[in-house]
Design a protein around this motif. Structure first.
Motif, PDB file in Angstrom:
ATOM      1  N   ILE A  22       0.716  -1.195  -0.154  1.00 18.52           N
ATOM      2  CA  ILE A  22       0.050   0.089   0.137  1.00 18.52           C
ATOM      3  C   ILE A  22       0.720   1.225   0.105  1.00 18.52           C
ATOM      4  CG2 ILE A  22      -2.175  -0.960   0.905  1.00 18.52           C
ATOM      5  CD1 ILE A  22      -1.257   0.155   3.571  1.00 18.52           C
ATOM      6  N   LEU A  23       2.208   1.069   0.492  1.00 13.97           N
ATOM      7  CA  LEU A  23       3.182   2.314   0.426  1.00 13.97           C
ATOM      8  C   LEU A  23       3.578   2.498  -1.160  1.00 13.97           C
ATOM      9  CD1 LEU A  23       5.225   1.726   3.474  1.00 13.97           C
ATOM     10  CD2 LEU A  23       3.622   3.435   3.417  1.00 13.97           C
ATOM     11  N   GLY A  24       3.843   1.217  -1.547  1.00 15.43           N
ATOM     12  CA  GLY A  24       4.070   1.667  -3.050  1.00 15.43           C
ATOM     13  C   GLY A  24       2.904   2.237  -4.032  1.00 15.43           C
ATOM     14  N   ALA A  25       1.297   1.468  -3.549  1.00 16.68           N
ATOM     15  CA  ALA A  25       0.245   2.248  -4.044  1.00 16.68           C
ATOM     16  C   ALA A  25       0.079   3.515  -4.133  1.00 16.68           C
ATOM     17  CB  ALA A  25      -0.778   1.410  -3.735  1.00 16.68           C
ATOM     18  N   SER A  26       0.384   4.204  -3.015  1.00 19.48           N
ATOM     19  CA  SER A  26       0.496   5.599  -2.533  1.00 19.48           C
ATOM     20  C   SER A  26       1.221   6.469  -3.443  1.00 19.48           C
ATOM     21  CB  SER A  26       0.641   5.939  -1.056  1.00 19.48           C
ATOM     22  OG  SER A  26      -0.410   5.286  -0.052  1.00 19.48           O
ATOM     23  N   VAL A  27       2.596   5.973  -3.294  1.00 18.46           N
ATOM     24  CA  VAL A  27       3.410   6.582  -4.433  1.00 18.46           C
ATOM     25  C   VAL A  27       3.145   6.604  -5.682  1.00 18.46           C
ATOM     26  CG1 VAL A  27       5.764   6.403  -5.374  1.00 18.46           C
ATOM     27  CG2 VAL A  27       5.642   5.938  -3.020  1.00 18.46           C
ATOM     28  N   ILE A  28       2.506   5.557  -6.306  1.00 13.09           N
ATOM     29  CA  ILE A  28       1.947   5.791  -7.688  1.00 13.09           C
ATOM     30  C   ILE A  28       0.672   6.662  -7.821  1.00 13.09           C
ATOM     31  CG2 ILE A  28       1.034   4.511  -9.427  1.00 13.09           C
ATOM     32  CD1 ILE A  28       2.655   1.898  -8.551  1.00 13.09           C
ATOM     33  N   LEU A  29      -0.113   6.661  -6.917  1.00  5.73           N
ATOM     34  CA  LEU A  29      -1.291   7.185  -7.058  1.00  5.73           C
ATOM     35  C   LEU A  29      -1.435   8.509  -6.963  1.00  5.73           C
ATOM     36  CD1 LEU A  29      -3.690   4.762  -4.917  1.00  5.73           C
ATOM     37  CD2 LEU A  29      -3.812   5.266  -7.453  1.00  5.73           C
ATOM     38  N   TYR A  30      -0.564   8.967  -6.025  1.00 10.09           N
ATOM     39  CA  TYR A  30      -0.236  10.417  -5.703  1.00 10.09           C
ATOM     40  C   TYR A  30       0.962  11.193  -6.526  1.00 10.09           C
ATOM     41  CZ  TYR A  30      -3.814   9.814  -2.050  1.00 10.09           C
ATOM     42  OH  TYR A  30      -4.957   9.639  -1.412  1.00 10.09           O
ATOM     43  N   PHE A  31       1.256  10.387  -7.393  1.00 10.00           N
ATOM     44  CA  PHE A  31       2.347  11.008  -8.091  1.00 10.00           C
ATOM     45  C   PHE A  31       2.302  12.323  -9.020  1.00 10.00           C
ATOM     46  CE2 PHE A  31       4.952  11.498 -12.180  1.00 10.00           C
ATOM     47  CZ  PHE A  31       6.351  11.676 -11.622  1.00 10.00           C
ATOM     48  N   PRO A  32       1.079  12.147  -9.585  1.00  6.89           N
ATOM     49  CA  PRO A  32       0.727  13.426 -10.098  1.00  6.89           C
ATOM     50  C   PRO A  32       0.512  14.660  -9.400  1.00  6.89           C
ATOM     51  CG  PRO A  32      -0.709  11.881 -10.849  1.00  6.89           C
ATOM     52  CD  PRO A  32      -0.056  11.127 -10.132  1.00  6.89           C
ATOM     53  N   LEU A  33      -0.037  14.613  -8.267  1.00  9.07           N
ATOM     54  CA  LEU A  33      -0.144  15.625  -7.246  1.00  9.07           C
ATOM     55  C   LEU A  33       1.372  15.964  -6.691  1.00  9.07           C
ATOM     56  CD1 LEU A  33      -1.598  17.459  -5.257  1.00  9.07           C
ATOM     57  CD2 LEU A  33      -1.537  15.322  -3.670  1.00  9.07           C
ATOM     58  N   ALA A  34       2.215  15.174  -6.440  1.00  4.39           N
ATOM     59  CA  ALA A  34       3.497  15.378  -5.936  1.00  4.39           C
ATOM     60  C   ALA A  34       4.215  16.460  -7.297  1.00  4.39           C
ATOM     61  CB  ALA A  34       4.255  14.116  -5.713  1.00  4.39           C
ATOM     62  N   LEU A  35       4.209  15.773  -8.334  1.00  2.00           N
ATOM     63  CA  LEU A  35       4.730  16.428  -9.560  1.00  2.00           C
ATOM     64  C   LEU A  35       4.356  17.808  -9.459  1.00  2.00           C
ATOM     65  CD1 LEU A  35       6.657  16.207 -12.024  1.00  2.00           C
ATOM     66  CD2 LEU A  35       4.695  15.710 -13.352  1.00  2.00           C
ATOM     67  N   TYR A  36       3.200  18.242  -9.356  1.00  2.00           N
ATOM     68  CA  TYR A  36       2.451  19.497  -9.469  1.00  2.00           C
ATOM     69  C   TYR A  36       2.978  20.482  -8.197  1.00  2.00           C
ATOM     70  CZ  TYR A  36      -1.007  23.411  -8.637  1.00  2.00           C
ATOM     71  OH  TYR A  36      -1.400  24.616  -8.461  1.00  2.00           O
ATOM     72  N   LEU A  37       3.013  19.853  -6.964  1.00  2.00           N
ATOM     73  CA  LEU A  37       3.564  20.603  -5.981  1.00  2.00           C
ATOM     74  C   LEU A  37       5.021  20.918  -6.250  1.00  2.00           C
ATOM     75  CD1 LEU A  37       1.855  18.757  -2.921  1.00  2.00           C
ATOM     76  CD2 LEU A  37       1.180  20.866  -4.069  1.00  2.00           C
ATOM     77  N   TRP A  38       5.751  19.829  -6.695  1.00  2.00           N
ATOM     78  CA  TRP A  38       7.110  20.147  -6.995  1.00  2.00           C
ATOM     79  C   TRP A  38       7.558  21.395  -7.789  1.00  2.00           C
ATOM     80  CZ3 TRP A  38      11.358  17.352  -4.861  1.00  2.00           C
ATOM     81  CH2 TRP A  38      12.630  17.462  -5.698  1.00  2.00           C
ATOM     82  N   GLN A  39       6.558  21.576  -8.651  1.00  2.00           N
ATOM     83  CA  GLN A  39       6.753  22.497  -9.792  1.00  2.00           C
ATOM     84  C   GLN A  39       6.279  23.841  -9.339  1.00  2.00           C
ATOM     85  OE1 GLN A  39       4.669  21.063 -13.083  1.00  2.00           O
ATOM     86  NE2 GLN A  39       6.242  19.734 -13.956  1.00  2.00           N
TER      87      GLN A  39
END
Length: 288
Positions: free
Chosen positions: A36-53
């Motif tokens: 489920i930790l791996g699933a979280s990393v994948i599911l929330y990658f778009p949000l993380a990419l947006y926040l990173w930018q």
């Protein structure tokens, strides 16, 4: 504490109780935590990419990221041991009740946090409710059985202590950057660390087979585990970490309700009174 922050923490508490209940239904629990930790990393990658930018990432936050990651990995390791040796309705309240005590002590001793006397009162009332959650009576002698069962309960206390450490560290990191981005980076490290631990332990569970066996559990766990953690970190940006850690313990109430409805667990009168104490403590902190 503002009403908005309280509502956010209530939602985070529901999510926390749900993913813990989901994990209790699965025998391959340690591997499921990694999944489920791996699933979280994948599911929330778009949000993380947006926040990173769109937000900053100060170098000073790196040490807090590393400390939080280590604390969280150790938390999941201890959590797996705790649930393997103890009943959900027995282990979960003690685990969650340890966190606000340790968080308050660390916050006062290490970072010099100051809170109102009503805040201390609210924390103590919540802890009292948690302490007696699994007792048949309000007897201190009965409470001593927890210490006698230290062989099993040590993992519960360790999990709660590591959770407290990560809360304090998360509060420091959230003060420097986006709380959601901070927690996502921590989750990436948590997944990597937990995966390495699984490999060293030579676990004979296939993550792919586990995903096929529990697809909806994995999806729900991946969604809820990140929400429950990231929203708490978000709240720490405007609210003392001691208050956040304490109010999060209302997840015990939701876990109890889930245990009654889904796991068919029995609830005593003492537990209902303890739930009332936890709710009263949350109200006191809200008014602090």
């Amino acid at each position: 504490m503002s009403t908005t922050i309280l509502l956010i923490l209530l939602f985070a508490a529901v999510c926390h109780a749900v993913w813990n209940a989901l994990s209790k239904k699965i025998e391959e629990r340690d591997a499921f935590f990694t999944l489920i930790l791996g699933a979280s990393v994948i599911l929330y990658f778009p949000l993380a990419l947006y926040l990173w930018q769109t937000s900053s990432f100060p170098p000073g936050a790196i040490k807090w990221l590393l400390l939080s990651t280590c604390s969280e990995v150790l938390y999941f390791v201890a959590l797996g041991r705790a649930y393997a040796k103890n009943h959900l309705s027995y282990a979960y309240p003690i685990l969650r009740g340890t966190a606000p005590i340790v968080t308050t002590l660390i916050s006062i001793a290490v970072i010099g946090t100051t809170i109102a006397w009503t805040g201390y009162l609210g924390i103590l009332v919540i802890v009292a409710g948690v302490v007696f959650m699994n007792q048949q009576t309000f007897s201190l002698r009965e409470l001593g059985s927890i210490v006698k069962d230290w062989g099993n309960m040590k993992w519960v206390f360790l999990a709660g202590s590591f959770s407290a450490c990560s809360s304090v560290v998360d509060g420091m990191g959230a003060a420097m950057m986006s709380g959601l981005l901070f927690k996502y980076v921590v989750f990436f490290g948590m997944f990597a660390g937990k995966w390495l631990i699984d490999r060293r332990a030579a676990r004979k569970v296939s993550y792919l087979a586990l995903l096929k066996k529990y697809p909806w559990h994995t999806l729900a766990g991946g969604v809820f585990v990140f929400i429950s953690n990231s929203l708490a970190v978000y709240a720490m940006q405007t609210t003392p970490v001691t208050y956040v850690a304490s109010v999060r313990e209302i997840s015990i109430v939701f876990a109890t309700l889930i245990g009654i409805v889904w796991l068919k667990e029995q609830v005593s009168l003492v537990k209902w009174i303890s739930i009332g104490l936890i709710l009263a403590g949350v109200v006191i902190i809200k008014l602090s």
